[in-house]
Scaffold this motif. Structure first.
Motif, PDB file in Angstrom:
ATOM      1  N   LEU A   1      13.198   8.238  -4.276  1.00  0.00           N
ATOM      2  CA  LEU A   1      12.447   7.410  -5.215  1.00  0.00           C
ATOM      3  C   LEU A   1      13.058   6.019  -5.348  1.00  0.00           C
ATOM      4  O   LEU A   1      12.346   5.047  -5.605  1.00  0.00           O
ATOM      5  N   GLU A   2      14.389   5.909  -5.145  1.00  0.00           N
ATOM      6  CA  GLU A   2      15.008   4.595  -5.196  1.00  0.00           C
ATOM      7  C   GLU A   2      14.496   3.697  -4.065  1.00  0.00           C
ATOM      8  O   GLU A   2      14.414   2.475  -4.234  1.00  0.00           O
ATOM      9  N   ASP A   3      14.111   4.302  -2.949  1.00  0.00           N
ATOM     10  CA  ASP A   3      13.565   3.520  -1.846  1.00  0.00           C
ATOM     11  C   ASP A   3      12.128   3.099  -2.134  1.00  0.00           C
ATOM     12  O   ASP A   3      11.709   1.997  -1.760  1.00  0.00           O
ATOM     13  N   LEU A   4      11.353   3.982  -2.773  1.00  0.00           N
ATOM     14  CA  LEU A   4      10.010   3.580  -3.188  1.00  0.00           C
ATOM     15  C   LEU A   4      10.095   2.365  -4.104  1.00  0.00           C
ATOM     16  O   LEU A   4       9.340   1.396  -3.958  1.00  0.00           O
ATOM     17  N   GLU A   5      11.026   2.411  -5.044  1.00  0.00           N
ATOM     18  CA  GLU A   5      11.192   1.292  -5.975  1.00  0.00           C
ATOM     19  C   GLU A   5      11.631   0.027  -5.248  1.00  0.00           C
ATOM     20  O   GLU A   5      11.173  -1.070  -5.551  1.00  0.00           O
ATOM     21  N   ARG A   6      12.506   0.182  -4.259  1.00  0.00           N
ATOM     22  CA  ARG A   6      12.998  -0.966  -3.494  1.00  0.00           C
ATOM     23  C   ARG A   6      11.843  -1.743  -2.855  1.00  0.00           C
ATOM     24  O   ARG A   6      11.863  -2.967  -2.771  1.00  0.00           O
ATOM     25  N   PHE A   7      10.813  -1.008  -2.414  1.00  0.00           N
ATOM     26  CA  PHE A   7       9.685  -1.649  -1.732  1.00  0.00           C
ATOM     27  C   PHE A   7       8.436  -1.739  -2.621  1.00  0.00           C
ATOM     28  O   PHE A   7       7.344  -2.021  -2.129  1.00  0.00           O
ATOM     29  N   LYS A   8       8.640  -1.505  -3.933  1.00  0.00           N
ATOM     30  CA  LYS A   8       7.552  -1.662  -4.912  1.00  0.00           C
ATOM     31  C   LYS A   8       6.323  -0.837  -4.530  1.00  0.00           C
ATOM     32  O   LYS A   8       5.182  -1.283  -4.618  1.00  0.00           O
ATOM     33  N   TYR A   9       6.592   0.391  -4.123  1.00  0.00           N
ATOM     34  CA  TYR A   9       5.539   1.311  -3.697  1.00  0.00           C
ATOM     35  C   TYR A   9       5.646   2.533  -4.605  1.00  0.00           C
ATOM     36  O   TYR A   9       6.729   3.098  -4.777  1.00  0.00           O
ATOM     37  N   SER A  10       4.548   2.964  -5.194  1.00  0.00           N
ATOM     38  CA  SER A  10       4.595   4.003  -6.224  1.00  0.00           C
ATOM     39  C   SER A  10       4.388   5.410  -5.661  1.00  0.00           C
ATOM     40  O   SER A  10       3.839   5.590  -4.571  1.00  0.00           O
ATOM     41  N   GLU A  11       4.803   6.398  -6.456  1.00  0.00           N
ATOM     42  CA  GLU A  11       4.540   7.791  -6.102  1.00  0.00           C
ATOM     43  C   GLU A  11       3.034   8.041  -5.974  1.00  0.00           C
ATOM     44  O   GLU A  11       2.588   8.743  -5.060  1.00  0.00           O
ATOM     45  N   LYS A  12       2.267   7.478  -6.902  1.00  0.00           N
ATOM     46  CA  LYS A  12       0.820   7.672  -6.877  1.00  0.00           C
ATOM     47  C   LYS A  12       0.221   7.144  -5.585  1.00  0.00           C
ATOM     48  O   LYS A  12      -0.653   7.802  -4.977  1.00  0.00           O
ATOM     49  N   GLU A  13       0.693   5.999  -5.125  1.00  0.00           N
ATOM     50  CA  GLU A  13       0.177   5.437  -3.873  1.00  0.00           C
ATOM     51  C   GLU A  13       0.537   6.331  -2.694  1.00  0.00           C
ATOM     52  O   GLU A  13      -0.276   6.531  -1.780  1.00  0.00           O
ATOM     53  N   LEU A  14       1.728   6.899  -2.720  1.00  0.00           N
ATOM     54  CA  LEU A  14       2.114   7.806  -1.634  1.00  0.00           C
ATOM     55  C   LEU A  14       1.233   9.042  -1.641  1.00  0.00           C
ATOM     56  O   LEU A  14       0.737   9.473  -0.588  1.00  0.00           O
ATOM     57  N   LEU A  15       1.021   9.617  -2.808  1.00  0.00           N
ATOM     58  CA  LEU A  15       0.194  10.816  -2.893  1.00  0.00           C
ATOM     59  C   LEU A  15      -1.251  10.540  -2.497  1.00  0.00           C
ATOM     60  O   LEU A  15      -1.969  11.440  -2.042  1.00  0.00           O
ATOM     61  N   ASN A  16      -1.681   9.276  -2.632  1.00  0.00           N
ATOM     62  CA  ASN A  16      -3.043   8.888  -2.237  1.00  0.00           C
ATOM     63  C   ASN A  16      -3.108   8.352  -0.810  1.00  0.00           C
ATOM     64  O   ASN A  16      -4.175   7.969  -0.335  1.00  0.00           O
ATOM     65  N   GLY A  17      -1.957   8.322  -0.113  1.00  0.00           N
ATOM     66  CA  GLY A  17      -1.939   7.906   1.285  1.00  0.00           C
ATOM     67  C   GLY A  17      -2.222   6.436   1.527  1.00  0.00           C
ATOM     68  O   GLY A  17      -2.868   6.076   2.520  1.00  0.00           O
ATOM     69  N   VAL A  18      -1.735   5.557   0.671  1.00  0.00           N
ATOM     70  CA  VAL A  18      -1.966   4.115   0.816  1.00  0.00           C
ATOM     71  C   VAL A  18      -1.068   3.561   1.918  1.00  0.00           C
ATOM     72  O   VAL A  18       0.159   3.704   1.872  1.00  0.00           O
ATOM     73  N   VAL A  19      -1.662   2.964   2.927  1.00  0.00           N
ATOM     74  CA  VAL A  19      -0.918   2.338   4.021  1.00  0.00           C
ATOM     75  C   VAL A  19      -1.157   0.835   3.951  1.00  0.00           C
ATOM     76  O   VAL A  19      -2.260   0.356   4.191  1.00  0.00           O
ATOM     77  N   ASP A  20      -0.125   0.095   3.584  1.00  0.00           N
ATOM     78  CA  ASP A  20      -0.208  -1.363   3.526  1.00  0.00           C
ATOM     79  C   ASP A  20       1.123  -1.931   3.995  1.00  0.00           C
ATOM     80  O   ASP A  20       1.977  -1.200   4.528  1.00  0.00           O
ATOM     81  N   GLU A  21       1.334  -3.220   3.801  1.00  0.00           N
ATOM     82  CA  GLU A  21       2.558  -3.846   4.304  1.00  0.00           C
ATOM     83  C   GLU A  21       3.797  -3.298   3.603  1.00  0.00           C
ATOM     84  O   GLU A  21       4.861  -3.173   4.213  1.00  0.00           O
TER      85      GLU A  21
END
Length: 309
Positions: free
Chosen positions: A207-227
């Motif tokens: 989760l610290e890596d998600l925060e590092r790249f400003k990418y949320s758990e919700k976006e991961l669970l929804n399969g968001v692919v962006d920069e």
């Protein structure tokens, strides 16, 4: 389907050759790439690896298999007792016969097996990891342990002790590198299976890596692919590759007849990371796998590295 029995069977167990053949069949069915790699080993070593693989698979299926919803800490306690019986030379099921024989032939320690069960316990109550250090412990337990189980089978090269002045030297054991390879493989599994794990509500990327790249758990669970996701995956892939690089330095310390299959396995698994990149980091809709024709291309280079590195 592999599962833990409710109680020991009071029946005649399979003869040794049949037990090894059963382990071979299970390995060939459930891990085709790994099985092909074992065929590059001498017979005694590949049979031992099949026996270890089957135990590891059965352990993993207790938490990730078809009946995993029935698994509790008590189930894992029972499985650990099963393990103790095998190490005491008392097989309970047919495949145990092969593992007992393997343990008699090679100096394998029980602790990595216990550690792997501890890793399965983590999966019972954890679906998130805050830091990479926490994830690294999990990766060691469920995969790094495999390196410790199999290094005694692979054997260590002691040819440098063949001269009179080197008889007192002790061959360095490549266990740290073996653990690094297991961790690298598990990190690769995690990146390949992000989408599958998300559908089960699991997130293994720290989760610290998600925060590092400003990418949320919700976006991961929804399969968001962006920069942001691509940058996050590039970071994760670079980390996995560092562990693969660390593992490479230990292969030359193995017995010569084990180097080719280990190089081949390392290169094939690391190739999954290349495919993830080629798929533009979309691990939600595209499962990354190395096609058969590409696997064949790795073999000559693996053979060359085994001979000269």
């Amino acid at each position: 389907m592999l599962q833990l029995p409710e109680s020991p069977r009071i029946t005649t167990l399979a003869p040794l050759e049949e037990a090894y053949e059963l382990c071979r069949q299970i390995t060939a069915e459930y891990s085709k790439t790994f099985y092909l790699g074992t065929l590059l080993m001498p017979e005694a070593k590949r049979r031992a690896i099949w026996a270890i693989y089957v135990w590891c698979r059965r352990t993993d299926e207790l938490v990730d298999g078809p009946r995993s919803e029935l698994t509790t800490n008590a189930t894992l306690d029972e499985w650990e007792q099963h393990l103790e019986s095998v190490f005491a030379g008392q097989p309970i099921e047919d495949v145990d016969v092969a593992l007992v024989d393997t343990l008699q032939r090679f100096p394998i320690n029980i602790q990595p097996f216990r550690d792997m069960i501890a890793g399965q316990r983590m999966d019972l109550y954890r679906s998130r990891y805050e830091t990479f250090e926490e994830l690294k412990l999990y990766c060691y337990r469920v995969a790094g342990t495999v390196g410790l189980m199999t290094t005694p089978v692979m054997g260590v090269d002691d040819s440098h002790r063949s001269t009179p002045w080197s008889q007192s030297q002790t061959a360095r054991n490549p266990e740290p590198e073996a653990v690094a390879l297991g961790i690298a493989n598990q990190l690769t599994n995690i990146l390949r299976d992000v989408g599958e794990d998300a559908r089960r509500g699991r997130i293994y990327i720290p989760l610290e890596d998600l925060e590092r790249f400003k990418y949320s758990e919700k976006e991961l669970l929804n399969g968001v692919v962006d920069e942001r996701w691509r940058a996050l995956m590039q970071f994760q892939i670079a980390r996995a590759r560092r562990f693969f690089s660390e593992a490479e330095s230990g292969i030359s310390l193995l017995s010569p007849d084990a180097r080719f299959p280990v190089w081949a396995a390392l290169m094939l698994y690391r190739g999954i990371l290349d495919v993830i990149e080629q798929n533009q980091y979309d691990v939600f809709c595209k499962r990354a796998y190395v096609p058969g024709w590409r696997k064949l291309l790795y073999l000559p280079l693996a053979k060359l590295r085994a001979e000269v590195l």
